[in-house]
Design a protein around this motif. Structure first.
Motif, PDB file in Angstrom:
ATOM      1  N   ALA B  94     -36.166 -23.593  30.568  1.00  7.45           N
ATOM      2  CA  ALA B  94     -35.548 -23.022  29.375  1.00  7.45           C
ATOM      3  C   ALA B  94     -36.455 -21.925  28.834  1.00  7.45           C
ATOM      4  CB  ALA B  94     -35.352 -24.112  28.332  1.00  7.45           C
ATOM      5  N   ALA B  95     -35.851 -20.906  28.236  1.00  2.68           N
ATOM      6  CA  ALA B  95     -36.647 -19.820  27.662  1.00  2.68           C
ATOM      7  C   ALA B  95     -36.780 -20.034  26.169  1.00  2.68           C
ATOM      8  CB  ALA B  95     -35.963 -18.496  27.943  1.00  2.68           C
ATOM      9  N   CYS B  96     -37.888 -19.557  25.620  1.00  6.98           N
ATOM     10  CA  CYS B  96     -38.098 -19.655  24.177  1.00  6.98           C
ATOM     11  C   CYS B  96     -37.465 -18.436  23.505  1.00  6.98           C
ATOM     12  CB  CYS B  96     -39.597 -19.706  23.894  1.00  6.98           C
ATOM     13  SG  CYS B  96     -39.961 -19.902  22.155  1.00  6.98           S
ATOM     14  N   ALA B  97     -36.705 -18.664  22.447  1.00  5.32           N
ATOM     15  CA  ALA B  97     -36.068 -17.565  21.722  1.00  5.32           C
ATOM     16  C   ALA B  97     -37.115 -16.731  20.976  1.00  5.32           C
ATOM     17  CB  ALA B  97     -35.039 -18.116  20.749  1.00  5.32           C
ATOM     18  N   GLU B  98     -36.727 -15.554  20.565  1.00  2.47           N
ATOM     19  CA  GLU B  98     -37.576 -14.664  19.759  1.00  2.47           C
ATOM     20  C   GLU B  98     -37.983 -15.377  18.467  1.00  2.47           C
ATOM     21  OE1 GLU B  98     -39.691 -11.541  19.926  1.00  2.47           O
ATOM     22  OE2 GLU B  98     -38.123 -11.852  21.437  1.00  2.47           O
ATOM     23  N   LEU B  99     -39.265 -15.250  18.097  1.00  2.00           N
ATOM     24  CA  LEU B  99     -39.728 -15.931  16.888  1.00  2.00           C
ATOM     25  C   LEU B  99     -40.074 -14.938  15.793  1.00  2.00           C
ATOM     26  CD1 LEU B  99     -42.211 -18.562  18.350  1.00  2.00           C
ATOM     27  CD2 LEU B  99     -39.990 -19.054  17.327  1.00  2.00           C
ATOM     28  N   SER B 100     -39.435 -15.051  14.638  1.00  2.00           N
ATOM     29  CA  SER B 100     -39.955 -14.336  13.473  1.00  2.00           C
ATOM     30  C   SER B 100     -39.809 -15.256  12.276  1.00  2.00           C
ATOM     31  CB  SER B 100     -39.226 -13.011  13.269  1.00  2.00           C
ATOM     32  OG  SER B 100     -37.890 -13.272  12.898  1.00  2.00           O
ATOM     33  N   LEU B 101     -40.790 -15.208  11.419  1.00  2.00           N
ATOM     34  CA  LEU B 101     -40.864 -16.159  10.309  1.00  2.00           C
ATOM     35  C   LEU B 101     -39.658 -15.985   9.377  1.00  2.00           C
ATOM     36  CD1 LEU B 101     -42.914 -18.303   9.381  1.00  2.00           C
ATOM     37  CD2 LEU B 101     -43.905 -16.579   7.888  1.00  2.00           C
ATOM     38  N   ILE B 156     -43.399 -25.008  10.983  1.00  6.39           N
ATOM     39  CA  ILE B 156     -42.470 -25.631  11.919  1.00  6.39           C
ATOM     40  C   ILE B 156     -41.811 -24.527  12.732  1.00  6.39           C
ATOM     41  CG2 ILE B 156     -40.429 -27.108  12.158  1.00  6.39           C
ATOM     42  CD1 ILE B 156     -41.158 -27.928   9.105  1.00  6.39           C
ATOM     43  N   ALA B 157     -41.887 -24.663  14.049  1.00  6.96           N
ATOM     44  CA  ALA B 157     -41.273 -23.637  14.906  1.00  6.96           C
ATOM     45  C   ALA B 157     -40.646 -24.326  16.096  1.00  6.96           C
ATOM     46  CB  ALA B 157     -42.328 -22.644  15.382  1.00  6.96           C
ATOM     47  N   ASN B 158     -39.521 -23.799  16.569  1.00  8.54           N
ATOM     48  CA  ASN B 158     -38.944 -24.375  17.780  1.00  8.54           C
ATOM     49  C   ASN B 158     -38.428 -23.306  18.732  1.00  8.54           C
ATOM     50  OD1 ASN B 158     -36.183 -23.767  17.200  1.00  8.54           O
ATOM     51  ND2 ASN B 158     -36.050 -25.602  15.912  1.00  8.54           N
ATOM     52  N   SER B 159     -38.123 -23.725  19.945  1.00  7.83           N
ATOM     53  CA  SER B 159     -37.781 -22.786  21.010  1.00  7.83           C
ATOM     54  C   SER B 159     -36.403 -22.151  20.809  1.00  7.83           C
ATOM     55  CB  SER B 159     -37.849 -23.489  22.371  1.00  7.83           C
ATOM     56  OG  SER B 159     -36.979 -24.609  22.375  1.00  7.83           O
ATOM     57  N   GLU B 160     -35.652 -22.618  19.801  1.00  7.08           N
ATOM     58  CA  GLU B 160     -34.383 -21.954  19.497  1.00  7.08           C
ATOM     59  C   GLU B 160     -34.570 -20.834  18.482  1.00  7.08           C
ATOM     60  OE1 GLU B 160     -31.607 -25.038  18.449  1.00  7.08           O
ATOM     61  OE2 GLU B 160     -31.646 -25.863  20.486  1.00  7.08           O
ATOM     62  N   GLY B 161     -35.828 -20.568  18.098  1.00  8.19           N
ATOM     63  CA  GLY B 161     -36.114 -19.438  17.224  1.00  8.19           C
ATOM     64  C   GLY B 161     -36.333 -19.794  15.762  1.00  8.19           C
ATOM     65  N   ARG B 162     -36.225 -21.078  15.429  1.00  7.38           N
ATOM     66  CA  ARG B 162     -36.498 -21.490  14.046  1.00  7.38           C
ATOM     67  C   ARG B 162     -38.008 -21.392  13.823  1.00  7.38           C
ATOM     68  NH1 ARG B 162     -34.179 -21.289   9.455  1.00  7.38           N
ATOM     69  NH2 ARG B 162     -34.851 -22.842   7.953  1.00  7.38           N
ATOM     70  N   PHE B 163     -38.422 -20.727  12.760  1.00 11.06           N
ATOM     71  CA  PHE B 163     -39.851 -20.557  12.490  1.00 11.06           C
ATOM     72  C   PHE B 163     -40.005 -20.443  10.974  1.00 11.06           C
ATOM     73  CE2 PHE B 163     -43.753 -17.541  13.216  1.00 11.06           C
ATOM     74  CZ  PHE B 163     -44.598 -18.565  12.839  1.00 11.06           C
ATOM     75  N   VAL B 164     -40.511 -21.507  10.351  1.00  8.13           N
ATOM     76  CA  VAL B 164     -40.655 -21.511   8.895  1.00  8.13           C
ATOM     77  C   VAL B 164     -42.009 -22.095   8.488  1.00  8.13           C
ATOM     78  CG1 VAL B 164     -38.175 -21.750   8.390  1.00  8.13           C
ATOM     79  CG2 VAL B 164     -39.572 -23.796   8.709  1.00  8.13           C
ATOM     80  N   THR B 165     -42.423 -21.729   7.283  1.00  4.97           N
ATOM     81  CA  THR B 165     -43.559 -22.419   6.670  1.00  4.97           C
ATOM     82  C   THR B 165     -43.094 -22.885   5.293  1.00  4.97           C
ATOM     83  OG1 THR B 165     -44.398 -20.388   5.695  1.00  4.97           O
ATOM     84  CG2 THR B 165     -45.303 -21.015   7.831  1.00  4.97           C
ATOM     85  N   ASP B 166     -43.725 -23.926   4.796  1.00  4.82           N
ATOM     86  CA  ASP B 166     -43.342 -24.429   3.479  1.00  4.82           C
ATOM     87  C   ASP B 166     -44.532 -25.168   2.880  1.00  4.82           C
ATOM     88  OD1 ASP B 166     -41.683 -24.866   1.308  1.00  4.82           O
ATOM     89  OD2 ASP B 166     -40.660 -26.599   2.190  1.00  4.82           O
ATOM     90  N   ARG B 167     -44.484 -25.303   1.565  1.00  4.66           N
ATOM     91  CA  ARG B 167     -45.511 -26.090   0.892  1.00  4.66           C
ATOM     92  C   ARG B 167     -44.824 -27.175   0.090  1.00  4.66           C
ATOM     93  NH1 ARG B 167     -50.384 -23.654  -2.600  1.00  4.66           N
ATOM     94  NH2 ARG B 167     -51.278 -23.642  -0.519  1.00  4.66           N
ATOM     95  N   ARG B 168     -45.301 -28.428   0.242  1.00  2.00           N
ATOM     96  CA  ARG B 168     -44.763 -29.528  -0.552  1.00  2.00           C
ATOM     97  C   ARG B 168     -45.883 -30.097  -1.416  1.00  2.00           C
ATOM     98  NH1 ARG B 168     -42.873 -31.327   4.999  1.00  2.00           N
ATOM     99  NH2 ARG B 168     -40.931 -30.204   5.287  1.00  2.00           N
ATOM    100  N   VAL B 169     -45.622 -30.173  -2.697  1.00  2.00           N
ATOM    101  CA  VAL B 169     -46.633 -30.661  -3.643  1.00  2.00           C
ATOM    102  C   VAL B 169     -46.109 -31.929  -4.314  1.00  2.00           C
ATOM    103  CG1 VAL B 169     -47.925 -30.111  -5.730  1.00  2.00           C
ATOM    104  CG2 VAL B 169     -47.452 -28.318  -4.047  1.00  2.00           C
TER     105      VAL B 169
END
Lengths: 445, 463
Positions: B94-101, B156-169
Motif C-alpha cells: 500500500a502507498a502512503c497518501a500525501e501528508l500535510s498538517l 496523529i498521522a495515518n497512511s490515508e493522509g490524516r495528519f493532526v496535532t492537538d493539545r488536551r488539558v
C-alpha cells in the motif's frame, strides 16, 4: 543511561539536593490477542521510565520522566526541588544505606528469549481451539491473550547503592461464552508463570470451558443468610482488595481499623497470614523492595493474632520498628508506598470436598466481581456480585448467579471456621485456599 | 512535534511488508499531582510521559508496537517492529497518501495552562477542600485530597493522509473524607474535573463545596444502619447515578464488544432495547467536558452520538479498526490511556437525557424501596450484560417517603433487563466525572442522568 544518571546526580548535588535516588524501570514485552481463531491484536514494546526523588532542606521531593533528552535532567532537578519546597510532610523519609546482602534469586527464564512470536501465537491459538472443541455449547471465544515480558528494576542512590534485578513474566488467558437456548454464560481463566513452558494451554482451556459451561442456566437463590465457602480465587480477590488494612502507611493515616492492635486477636485461631517475597515461583517474588531493602518473609497474622504491619523505611521509622521490606512504587513515577509481595493465607488440612461434606448445605462462591466499587477497605464493608453454586449434602446442587454476598472483612476474619488444603495463587502474588467463612448475607430473588 | 517528511518515512517503514494501513501516535505529556492528607501537603509529583506507537492493519487485524525512543532511528525501528509481524507477505504494497498538517478547530479553549500556574495555587485548592471537609463535623477522622493536572500534546498521522496535532488539558480535584467513631469507618468521595486548565476553580468548581459534600456523605453513612437485601424499586439520583447506564448498557454499545459479537446488544440497531422514556447520548463535543476532545486518538473528529432514542437503539460507538470489522464508519470514539495502549472504542460523556417526570413524584409514587442518592463505581461483563455497582449514599423509602439512610448497598442486574424496567426519567440532568478502565487503559469519562427509577432491581445489602 549510565551517563544520564551520572549527569542527573551531579546536577542534583549542584542544586543543593542532599541525598537522592534514581529508580529506573524498563520493560520489553509482547502481547497477542486472538478472537475466534484469529490474531486480532499484536503488540510489542520497549519502554523505560525513571523516577527521581531527593532530600532538599530535609524534605523529600519527587519527579519522573520517560524522555532522556537534555531538558530532562533540568526538569527532574527542578521538579524535585519544587516538590520538596512545598511539601509539609515532616516525617523522616530515609534513603536506604545499602550494604546488607541481597538474596540471590532466579527470576528469569533463560529459554524465553528463544521463543519466537509465532510460537507464542500458536500457544494461544491452540488453547482457544481446545476451548472451542470442548463442547458444542461453547459459542464464542474472544479476547484470548498471551503475553510475555521482561522487566528490570535498577535503583541507584547517592549513598553508593546501585543494584538491579530482571524478572520474566508470561501469562496465558482465555475467555469464552457458552449458550444454551437464550441463556448466555461468560467466563475466563488465566495463569502466570516465569517461563513460557509454564503456560499450560490444556489446563487453561479446560478451566475456561468448565467455568463457562458450569455457569449455564445459573439462577439467583432467594435472599437470606447462607453458610458461605469462598473458593480460592474468590477469597484471593477479597484478600487482595483488603490487603491495604495491613499496611502501616494506611494505619498511620487513620484508614485501617487495625491501628494500635498489634499483638491482639483479629482473626479466628485457624487464620495465619504471611507475606513472603522469597517464595519459590511466586509472582510477587523479588530480591529487594522498591527502596532497595533486601527481601525477607514475615508472618502478619499468626493463628489469629496480629503480629506486624507491613512497612517501608519511612513508616518503620515513624513506628520505631525495622522495615519489613515492603516498599512499593506503583510504577517508576510513583512515590514510595507499602504493599505485600506474595501474600497468602496458610492452608489447613482437609480437602475442600471434605469441608463441604461436613458443612452439608450452603453456597460455594467461585467468583466475585466489582471489587473496586463493592468493597470498601476503609470500612471493611463489602457487597459483591457473585457466582458459584448451591451445595447440599456436600455435593454441587445447582449453579448460582446474580446474587450479592455482603459482609465486613474485619468481621469475616474473626468468623472463619476452616481453611482447606488447596492453597493456590491464581493470577499474581495473592494466595489462598478455599475458606469456610460462616454465615453471610446473600441477596438474590 | 515531527517534520512531515519524517512522519512519512515512519509510515512507509510500517507499510513496507504488506500492511494495508499504518498509523503513528506520538505523545508528550506533563503531569502534576499533589496529595494532601493528615492536614499537610504530603506529595508533590511532576512527570513527563513521552513515547510513540505505530499501528498497522492487515485486513481486519492489527499490530501495535510502541517505544519511548522518539528519535528518528527509534521511530523507524518501532515501525519496522510492527511491520515485521505481518505474516501474509507477498501482496502489493500500500502507498502512503500525501501528508500535510490539517488544522484542528479548538472547541475546548484553556485559559490558565497548568504548567503556567504556580504549584502553590494548586496546593491552596487542596487546603480549601480539606478545611471545609474537616469543619463538617467532629467525626471526620481523615481527609485525603488529591489534585491532578495534565497537558497532553499528541501527533496523529495515518497512511490515508490524516495528519493532526492537538493539545488536551485536564484538571481534577478529588476529596475523600472518612468519618469514624473508633470502631467503624465510613467514607464519602467527590471528584469534579474538566477538560480545561486551572480556571476550573474560577468558573466551575468550589473546592470548599467539594470537601463539604464528601464529608457530609461520610458522616451520614456512619450513622446509617446496613441496607436490607432483596428485589425492590430503586430511584437513582442524578449526576454520578449515570454510572448505571455506563455499566449496564454503555460498555455493551462499544464496538470493542459489538464487532466480535460478544455484546448482548449485537444486531439490535433499530430495535427497542429500552423503555420508551429512555433517550441516551454519548457526546464528545461538549465544550470543556471531562470526556470531550477535538479529535479522537485516531485523529477522527469527535461527534454527538444518539445511542438510544425513545427506547430504540440508534448507534454504536465505533473506532476505525472495529468500524472495518463491522462495515461501519468510525464515530470519533477511539481512545487510549497513553501511547502504551492501542486505541479502541470508548465512551466519552455518556448520559441519559432529561425526561419529563417530576423528581418528587418519582419518590412519592414508588411505595417501598431504595433511593440511591449517590452512586459509587461499578463494572460489567459486556458478554452477558451482568453489572454491579456500589451505592455510596442510600436511603430507604417507605410508602413513598424517604425515611432512614442506609449503608453498604450494591445494585446488580443484567443491562438488557434494567433498561426495559426504567419507568421514570426526571428533568434535572447532571453529569459527574470518573475514570473508566477497559482494554485501552484508563480514560476520563463523564456519566450523567436526571433522577431515574427502575421498577425492580436486586439490592445487595447485609440486613
Amino acid at each position: 543511561m549510565q551517563d544520564f544518571i551520572k549527569r542527573l546526580m551531579e546536577a542534583a548535588r549542584a542544586a543543593g539536593i542532599e541525598a537522592c535516588e534514581a529508580y529506573l524501570s524498563s520493560r520489553d514485552s509482547f502481547r497477542a490477542m486472538t478472537t475466534e481463531g484469529e490474531v486480532v491484536e499484536y503488540e510489542s514494546n520497549l519502554t523505560r521510565g525513571l523516577g527521581f526523588r531527593g532530600l532538599y532542606r530535609g524534605r523529600m521531593g519527587y519527579a519522573s520522566t520517560e524522555a532522556f533528552d537534555e531538558e530532562a535532567v533540568g526538569q527532574l532537578v527542578k521538579g524535585v526541588v519544587e516538590s520538596a519546597e512545598l511539601c509539609e510532610d515532616e516525617d523522616e523519609s530515609p534513603l536506604y544505606d545499602g550494604g546488607d546482602p541481597v538474596p540471590d534469586m532466579e527470576l528469569r527464564s533463560p529459554a524465553l528469549s528463544q521463543v519466537t512470536p509465532q510460537e507464542k501465537i500458536e500457544r494461544v491459538l491452540a488453547m482457544e481451539k481446545l476451548v472451542k472443541e470442548s463442547d458444542p455449547r461453547i459459542d464464542k471465544t474472544a479476547h484470548n491473550v498471551i503475553s510475555t515480558g521482561s522487566y528490570t528494576v535498577r535503583i541507584v542512590n547517592s549513598h553508593g547503592m546501585d543494584q538491579s534485578y530482571t524478572a520474566d513474566v508470561c501469562a496465558l488467558y482465555g475467555q469464552a461464552t457458552a449458550r444454551d437456548g437464550d441463556f448466555v454464560s461468560s467466563n475466563g481463566y488465566g495463569m502466570c508463570a516465569r517461563g513460557f513452558d509454564g503456560l499450560d494451554a490444556p489446563k487453561v482451556a479446560g478451566e475456561v470451558a468448565r467455568r463457562t459451561l458450569d455457569g449455564l442456566n445459573a439462577a439467583p437463590v432467594p435472599s437470606g443468610k447462607y453458610r458461605v465457602v469462598f473458593f480460592s480465587e474468590a477469597m484471593c480477590d477479597l484478600l487482595g482488595v483488603f490487603s491495604s488494612i495491613f499496611s502501616a502507611e494506611t494505619a498511620q493515616k487513620g484508614m485501617s481499623l487495625l491501628k494500635g492492635r498489634v499483638g491482639e486477636r483479629i482473626a479466628a485461631p485457624c487464620v495465619t497470614l504471611a507475606d513472603d517475597p522469597l517464595l519459590e515461583g511466586g509472582m510477587g517474588s523479588r530480591p529487594f523492595d522498591d527502596e532497595g531493602v533486601p527481601s525477607a518473609a514475615h508472618t502478619v497474622v499468626e493463628e489469629g493474632v496480629f503480629r506486624t504491619f507491613l512497612h517501608n523505611l519511612k513508616t518503620a521509622r515513624k513506628d520505631g520498628v525495622a522495615t519489613t521490606g515492603n516498599a512499593r512504587k506503583v510504577g517508576y513515577a510513583s512515590s514510595v508506598h507499602v504493599a505485600p509481595t506474595n501474600f497468602y493465607l496458610k492452608p489447613g488440612k482437609r480437602t475442600p470436598e471434605e469441608m463441604l461434606r461436613e458443612i452439608g448445605e450452603g453456597l460455594v462462591i467461585t467468583e466475585v466481581s466489582g471489587l473496586h466499587a463493592g468493597a470498601n477497605p476503609i470500612s471493611g464493608d463489602f457487597s459483591l456480585l457473585a457466582k458459584g453454586y448451591a451445595f447440599r449434602e456436600g455435593r454441587r446442587e445447582k449453579p448460582v448467579e446474580q446474587i450479592t454476598v455482603a459482609g465486613n472483612f474485619y468481621e469475616l476474619l474473626m468468623a472463619v471456621r476452616e481453611l482447606a488444603n488447596d492453597l493456590t495463587f491464581p493470577m499474581g502474588g495473592v494466595g489462598s485456599p478455599s475458606v469456610d467463612v460462616g454465615e453471610l448475607s446473600v441477596s438474590g430473588t | 512535534m515531527l517534520e512531515p517528511s519524517l512522519v512519512r518515512t515512519v509510515l512507509d517503514a510500517a507499510l513496507s511488508t504488506g500492511a494495508d494501513f499504518a498509523e503513528l501516535f506520538m505523545e508528550d505529556r506533563r503531569d502534576t499531582s499533589l496529595v494532601l492528607q493528615l492536614n499537610r501537603l504530603e506529595t508533590v509529583n511532576s512527570g513527563r510521559i513521552h513515547g510513540a506507537g505505530v499501528r498497522v492493519y492487515v485486513g481486519l487485524n492489527a499490530i501495535y508496537a510502541y517505544t519511548n525512543d522518539t528519535s528518528r532511528e527509534g521511530l523507524i525501528a518501532c515501525a519496522r517492529q510492527a511491520a515485521s509481524a505481518v505474516r501474509e507477505r507477498g501482496r502489493e504494497l500500500a502507498a502512503c497518501a500525501e501528508l500535510s498538517l490539517s488544522p484542528v478547530r479548538d472547541a475546548h479553549p484553556v485559559k490558565l495552562l497548568p504548567s503556567r500556574t504556580e504549584t502553590r495555587r494548586k496546593a491552596d485548592v487542596l487546603r480549601a477542600a480539606n478545611a471545609a471537609a474537616r469543619e463538617a463535623g467532629a467525626e471526620i477522622a481523615q481527609v485525603v485530597c488529591t489534585y491532578r493536572d495534565s497537558e497532553q500534546d499528541v501527533l496523529i498521522a495515518n497512511s490515508e493522509g490524516r495528519f493532526v496535532t492537538d493539545r488536551r488539558v485536564y484538571t481534577r480535584l478529588g476529596c475523600q473524607a472518612v468519618a469514624g467513631n473508633g470502631t467503624e469507618n465510613q467514607s464519602g468521595f467527590e471528584g469534579p474535573g474538566a477538560l480545561m486548565g486551572f480556571e476550573l476553580f474560577e468558573s466551575r468548581v468550589d473546592p470548599a463545596r467539594v470537601g463539604r459534600e464528601a464529608a457530609r456523605t461520610a458522616i451520614e453513612m456512619l450513622h446509617a444502619p446496613v441496607c436490607p437485601s432483596g428485589v425492590m424499586p430503586v430511584a437513582i439520583g442524578n449526576g454520578f447515578g449515570g454510572v448505571i447506564f455506563h455499566e449496564a448498557c454503555g460498555h455493551g454499545l462499544e464496538a470493542t464488544s459489538v464487532a466480535f459479537g460478544t455484546s448482548v446488544f449485537c444486531g439490535k440497531l433499530g430495535e427497542r432495547i429500552a423503555a420508551p422514556c429512555v433517550t441516551a447520548v454519548d457526546d464528545g463535543t461538549l465544550p470543556n467536558e471531562w470526556g470531550s476532545e477535538n479529535v479522537d486518538d485516531e485523529g477522527t473528529p469527535t461527534t454527538r452520538l444518539v445511542l438510544i432514542e425513545n427506547g430504540v437503539l440508534k448507534n454504536y460507538m465505533i473506532d476505525r479498526l472495529n468500524g472495518r470489522r463491522m462495515g461501519m464508519a468510525p464515530t470519533g470514539s477511539a481512545r487510549r490511556e497513553s501511547y502504551a495502549y492501542a486505541p479502541t472504542s470508548r465512551m466519552r460523556n455518556t448520559y441519559i437525557a432529561a425526561g419529563c417526570d417530576d423528581e418528587e413524584e418519582i419518590i412519592s409514587s414508588m411505595g417501598d424501596g431504595l433511593y440511591a442518592a449517590r452512586m459509587g463505581g461499578g463494572s460489567v461483563d459486556p458478554a452477558t450484560g451482568e453489572f454491579n455497582f456500589a451505592v455510596q449514599e442510600g436511603y430507604l423509602v417507605k410508602d413513598g417517603k424517604i425515611t432512614t439512610p442506609v449503608r453498604g448497598a450494591s445494585l446488580i442486574g443484567k443491562g438488557a433487563d434494567i433498561l426495559m424496567k426504567i419507568d421514570r426519567v426526571g428533568r434535572d440532568m447532571r453529569m459527574a466525572q470518573g475514570m473508566c478502565g477497559s482494554l485501552s487503559g484508563s480514560v476520563p469519562t463523564n456519566v450523567g442522568q436526571p433522577m431515574i427509577r427502575v421498577s425492580s432491581i436486586t439490592v445487595g445489602g447485609r440486613a
